[in-house]
Design a protein around this motif. Structure first.
Motif, PDB file in Angstrom:
ATOM      1  N   ARG A 129       7.678   0.172 108.270  1.00  0.00           N
ATOM      2  CA  ARG A 129       7.183   1.313 107.500  1.00  0.00           C
ATOM      3  C   ARG A 129       5.714   1.068 107.236  1.00  0.00           C
ATOM      4  O   ARG A 129       5.343   0.012 106.722  1.00  0.00           O
ATOM      5  CB  ARG A 129       7.959   1.419 106.194  1.00  0.00           C
ATOM      6  CG  ARG A 129       7.585   2.648 105.440  1.00  0.00           C
ATOM      7  CD  ARG A 129       8.442   2.880 104.239  1.00  0.00           C
ATOM      8  NE  ARG A 129       8.525   4.303 103.985  1.00  0.00           N
ATOM      9  CZ  ARG A 129       9.351   4.868 103.120  1.00  0.00           C
ATOM     10  NH1 ARG A 129      10.205   4.120 102.471  1.00  0.00           N
ATOM     11  NH2 ARG A 129       9.345   6.169 102.931  1.00  0.00           N
ATOM     12  N   ARG A 130       4.905   2.027 107.595  1.00  0.00           N
ATOM     13  CA  ARG A 130       3.460   1.826 107.521  1.00  0.00           C
ATOM     14  C   ARG A 130       2.920   2.004 106.111  1.00  0.00           C
ATOM     15  O   ARG A 130       3.591   2.551 105.238  1.00  0.00           O
ATOM     16  CB  ARG A 130       2.766   2.829 108.449  1.00  0.00           C
ATOM     17  CG  ARG A 130       3.075   2.576 109.893  1.00  0.00           C
ATOM     18  CD  ARG A 130       2.284   3.410 110.860  1.00  0.00           C
ATOM     19  NE  ARG A 130       1.673   4.612 110.336  1.00  0.00           N
ATOM     20  CZ  ARG A 130       1.410   5.672 111.085  1.00  0.00           C
ATOM     21  NH1 ARG A 130       1.743   5.686 112.364  1.00  0.00           N
ATOM     22  NH2 ARG A 130       0.822   6.728 110.568  1.00  0.00           N
ATOM     23  N   ALA A 131       1.677   1.596 105.948  1.00  0.00           N
ATOM     24  CA  ALA A 131       1.019   1.695 104.646  1.00  0.00           C
ATOM     25  C   ALA A 131       1.009   3.150 104.148  1.00  0.00           C
ATOM     26  O   ALA A 131       1.098   3.400 102.955  1.00  0.00           O
ATOM     27  CB  ALA A 131      -0.393   1.157 104.749  1.00  0.00           C
ATOM     28  N   ASP A 132       0.924   4.119 105.064  1.00  0.00           N
ATOM     29  CA  ASP A 132       0.904   5.531 104.639  1.00  0.00           C
ATOM     30  C   ASP A 132       2.318   6.096 104.470  1.00  0.00           C
ATOM     31  O   ASP A 132       2.502   7.298 104.300  1.00  0.00           O
ATOM     32  CB  ASP A 132       0.104   6.382 105.636  1.00  0.00           C
ATOM     33  CG  ASP A 132       0.648   6.281 107.059  1.00  0.00           C
ATOM     34  OD1 ASP A 132       1.698   5.630 107.263  1.00  0.00           O
ATOM     35  OD2 ASP A 132       0.026   6.837 107.983  1.00  0.00           O
ATOM     36  N   GLY A 133       3.336   5.212 104.520  1.00  0.00           N
ATOM     37  CA  GLY A 133       4.712   5.647 104.277  1.00  0.00           C
ATOM     38  C   GLY A 133       5.425   6.120 105.534  1.00  0.00           C
ATOM     39  O   GLY A 133       6.625   6.394 105.518  1.00  0.00           O
ATOM     40  N   VAL A 134       4.720   6.230 106.625  1.00  0.00           N
ATOM     41  CA  VAL A 134       5.319   6.737 107.867  1.00  0.00           C
ATOM     42  C   VAL A 134       6.249   5.680 108.470  1.00  0.00           C
ATOM     43  O   VAL A 134       5.908   4.496 108.512  1.00  0.00           O
ATOM     44  CB  VAL A 134       4.198   7.125 108.874  1.00  0.00           C
ATOM     45  CG1 VAL A 134       4.765   7.380 110.260  1.00  0.00           C
ATOM     46  CG2 VAL A 134       3.428   8.344 108.369  1.00  0.00           C
ATOM     47  N   TRP A 135       7.411   6.121 108.931  1.00  0.00           N
ATOM     48  CA  TRP A 135       8.346   5.206 109.605  1.00  0.00           C
ATOM     49  C   TRP A 135       7.779   4.837 110.956  1.00  0.00           C
ATOM     50  O   TRP A 135       7.256   5.689 111.667  1.00  0.00           O
ATOM     51  CB  TRP A 135       9.722   5.868 109.784  1.00  0.00           C
ATOM     52  CG  TRP A 135      10.369   6.117 108.468  1.00  0.00           C
ATOM     53  CD1 TRP A 135      10.526   7.323 107.844  1.00  0.00           C
ATOM     54  CD2 TRP A 135      10.905   5.129 107.592  1.00  0.00           C
ATOM     55  NE1 TRP A 135      11.121   7.139 106.626  1.00  0.00           N
ATOM     56  CE2 TRP A 135      11.369   5.810 106.442  1.00  0.00           C
ATOM     57  CE3 TRP A 135      11.035   3.741 107.648  1.00  0.00           C
ATOM     58  CZ2 TRP A 135      11.960   5.137 105.376  1.00  0.00           C
ATOM     59  CZ3 TRP A 135      11.622   3.078 106.584  1.00  0.00           C
ATOM     60  CH2 TRP A 135      12.079   3.772 105.466  1.00  0.00           C
ATOM     61  N   ALA A 136       7.919   3.578 111.312  1.00  0.00           N
ATOM     62  CA  ALA A 136       7.376   3.134 112.593  1.00  0.00           C
ATOM     63  C   ALA A 136       8.248   3.644 113.740  1.00  0.00           C
ATOM     64  O   ALA A 136       9.473   3.756 113.608  1.00  0.00           O
ATOM     65  CB  ALA A 136       7.305   1.618 112.630  1.00  0.00           C
ATOM     66  N   TYR A 137       7.595   3.925 114.848  1.00  0.00           N
ATOM     67  CA  TYR A 137       8.292   4.342 116.070  1.00  0.00           C
ATOM     68  C   TYR A 137       9.432   3.385 116.397  1.00  0.00           C
ATOM     69  O   TYR A 137      10.545   3.816 116.749  1.00  0.00           O
ATOM     70  CB  TYR A 137       7.271   4.412 117.219  1.00  0.00           C
ATOM     71  CG  TYR A 137       7.854   4.213 118.590  1.00  0.00           C
ATOM     72  CD1 TYR A 137       8.694   5.177 119.148  1.00  0.00           C
ATOM     73  CD2 TYR A 137       7.589   3.056 119.318  1.00  0.00           C
ATOM     74  CE1 TYR A 137       9.246   4.984 120.406  1.00  0.00           C
ATOM     75  CE2 TYR A 137       8.129   2.864 120.573  1.00  0.00           C
ATOM     76  CZ  TYR A 137       8.965   3.822 121.111  1.00  0.00           C
ATOM     77  OH  TYR A 137       9.517   3.621 122.338  1.00  0.00           O
TER      78      TYR A 137
END
Ligand code: GLU
Length: 301
Positions: A175-183
């Motif tokens: 999970r990225r710093a901007d909250g986006v789930w990783a591919y």
């Protein structure tokens, strides 16, 4: 014909379909049909900032015009974030993920010494936050512990891989710093839930495969077979993409587009006037080609 085969095409809607992305669509569709299997279409729009509005519709319509109709409803990753959350919680409860406070810059700076520090432009994570965050540092991203695992797998294209994740990528982001789930997480959760048995895609994704196999193992999912295909290169030798001049193929004559893809796969071109005529002939060609040969070691284990 009944078969347990499930394949998929999983485009990121960052632009219209172009000659490069068409190859993955074509090959995954040919392979599914040649196996008497199902073919699914999944729009990988989990990365909101990179998604181009309308590109999903455009891709779906172009595929339909080329005679590629998914077996089942089109899936959008942006509608499935609750599933990614669930998988993430499963891993977190077992102590397999941890928060990381490092910025991209800090990771890059920690690697100014030693050979093989980076692969494909991505810094190998040195494990700075693995044993806890330094006092006062807020968590930015979440990473999965790769431990000392070696991932061995054989591609249907015959290549055998033995990847020691700690030295090739390190603990990677879920999970990225901007909250986006990783591919990496989204793709594994989706392929498992849709019981995908065969992944056919461009070989720019070969190096993601070990990470995906690790997550499958941790989540108790079955390992699919993988077939990675040569990607189409632009004149500058890089993978063909919108950034280096790939044009949308939406307006091109369908048979010309399909035959160009077939040619890239080394299967020549077939005589046809319509997609309806094209597919049975192209499937026959795929069925008799080396792409259908499965090396013994490629079966999931
Ligand atoms: N969405 C990825 C891409 O467009 C492909 C994912 C996959 O096939 O695993 O590059």
């Amino acid at each position: 014909m009944q078969s347990g085969y499930v394949g998929r095409f999983a485009p990121s809607p960052t632009g219209a379909l172009h000659a490069g992305s068409l190859v993955a669509a074509l090959a995954s569709h040919l392979d599914a049909r040649a196996h008497g299997g199902r073919w699914l279409l999944r729009i990988e729009d989990v990365d909101g900032p990179r998604t181009v509005p309308g590109a999903d519709r455009d891709i779906i319509e172009t595929l339909a015009r080329l005679g590629m109709q998914p077996d089942g409803p089109v899936l959008w990753q942006s509608e499935r974030t609750a599933r990614y959350e669930q998988a993430f919680e499963f891993l977190r409860e077992r102590g397999w993920v941890y928060p990381c406070a490092c910025t991209r810059r800090e990771i890059a700076d920690s690697q100014t010494q030693g050979p093989n520090r980076v692969r494909s432009g991505e810094a190998i994570y040195p494990g700075t936050c693995r044993d806890g965050l330094a006092a006062g540092r807020p968590p930015r991203a979440w990473r999965v512990r790769v431990g000392d695992r070696r991932i061995e797998w054989t591609d249907r294209n015959g290549r055998h891989h033995d990847d020691h994740l700690a030295s090739s990528v390190g603990d990677f982001v879920l999970r990225r710093a901007d909250g986006v789930w990783a591919y990496q997480l989204a793709v594994v959760v989706d392929d498992a839930e849709h019981e995908v048995t065969d992944i056919v895609r461009g070989d720019d994704l070969t190096e993601s495969t070990a990470r995906q196999i690790l997550l499958q193992e941790r989540l108790g999912a079955r390992r699919p077979r993988y077939l990675h295909l040569p990607v189409l290169l632009a004149e500058d030798g890089r993978k063909l993409s919108k950034q280096n001049g790939a044009r949308p193929i939406a307006g091109d004559p369908p048979i010309q587009v399909l035959n160009a893809g077939l040619q890239h796969l080394g299967l020549g071109h077939v005589t046809a006037h319509t997609p309806r005529e094209f597919w049975p002939r192209a499937i026959e060609r795929w069925r008799n080609s080396h792409w259908m040969r499965t090396p013994e070691r490629s079966a999931g284990h």
